[in-house]
Design a protein around this motif. Sequence first.
Motif, short mmCIF file in Angstrom:
data_model
loop_
_atom_site.label_atom_id
_atom_site.label_comp_id
_atom_site.label_asym_id
_atom_site.label_seq_id
_atom_site.Cartn_x
_atom_site.Cartn_y
_atom_site.Cartn_z
N THR A 191 8.59 -0.26 5.18
CA THR A 191 8.44 0.66 4.05
C THR A 191 9.67 0.56 3.17
O THR A 191 10.77 0.92 3.58
N ASP B 18 4.60 0.47 1.50
CA ASP B 18 4.44 -0.34 2.71
C ASP B 18 4.15 -1.79 2.33
O ASP B 18 3.35 -2.06 1.42
N ALA C 243 -5.24 1.27 3.92
CA ALA C 243 -6.66 1.54 3.69
C ALA C 243 -7.14 0.92 2.38
O ALA C 243 -8.30 0.51 2.26
N ASN C 244 -6.24 0.82 1.40
CA ASN C 244 -6.60 0.24 0.11
C ASN C 244 -5.44 -0.65 -0.37
O ASN C 244 -4.72 -0.29 -1.30
N ALA D 243 0.86 -1.19 0.00
CA ALA D 243 0.00 0.00 0.00
C ALA D 243 0.89 1.23 0.00
O ALA D 243 2.09 1.16 0.30
N LYS D 244 0.31 2.35 -0.33
CA LYS D 244 1.05 3.61 -0.29
C LYS D 244 1.44 3.91 1.15
O LYS D 244 0.63 3.76 2.07
N THR E 129 -0.71 5.18 4.58
CA THR E 129 -2.16 5.07 4.43
C THR E 129 -2.77 4.02 5.35
O THR E 129 -3.98 3.79 5.31
N ASN E 130 -1.93 3.35 6.14
CA ASN E 130 -2.41 2.32 7.06
C ASN E 130 -3.17 1.21 6.32
O ASN E 130 -4.12 0.65 6.84
#
Length: 249
Positions: free
Chosen positions: A147, A127, A89-90, A82-83, A86-87
């Motif tokens: 990361t 991440d 999220a997507n 994930a980015k 962003t935890n």
Amino acid sequence: MKNIYKILIAFIGVLAVSCNADDVDNRPVIDAGTAPVLLTPKSDFSIVLTKDTEKDIATTVTWNKATYTGIQTIVNYTIEIAKAGTNFANPTTVSNTTALSKELTVAELNSAVLNGGFTPYQENNVDVRIKSVVGATGLPQYSNSYTIKATPYAAWANWGLIGSATPNGWNDPDTDLNYDLATKKYSYVGPLVVGEIKFRLDDGWATNYGDDGNNLSLDLGGANIPVPVAGNYTVEVDITNKKYTITKN
């Protein structure tokens, strides 16, 4: 006699229900135990991905196993990215496996990074984590994350815009078209002057498309597309379906 049969049938039915209830009550319960632990790659990992090395191993993702209480069953693992920040999220799925490690080729990692919405030819903070589930979807547990830095290459064809209406005219190089992974279309947003345009692959005339004279459709080697008025335009091209639109903003 009929009454005896009825009594026997009723007894068997009650016994069957009782046994099924006992089976449910005695069924082993599976609960989450300990989450997987991501080992590699760590946050000091950085890679520039290139198409000419796409079959090489980019990295090996390794982790410690997840545990679940109750009956022993297969644990499935998913490598997710994930980015950064962003935890998750997507999250984007990189790979699924039942093993505790996975070698990722340059092509596999590049595809996952692009699918995650990261920018090609630019260093991105990505991440990485591991998701574990029992069976197909049950009781998810998530590992720690690291990361990493990854610079992907564009895995799509290099289509450009050329013509007297474009910033470079009929001269090389072409004006690059941006590619949208979601729509699978190419586009250009910017100024055009009065003139004409065509679409070319890899800055060459071997594969070029122009208008086929039929409702904004493209044809290999087709006619130049006129731009009658100067201004800012949005040009969108669907190479697969041989369609284009040109709209003055």
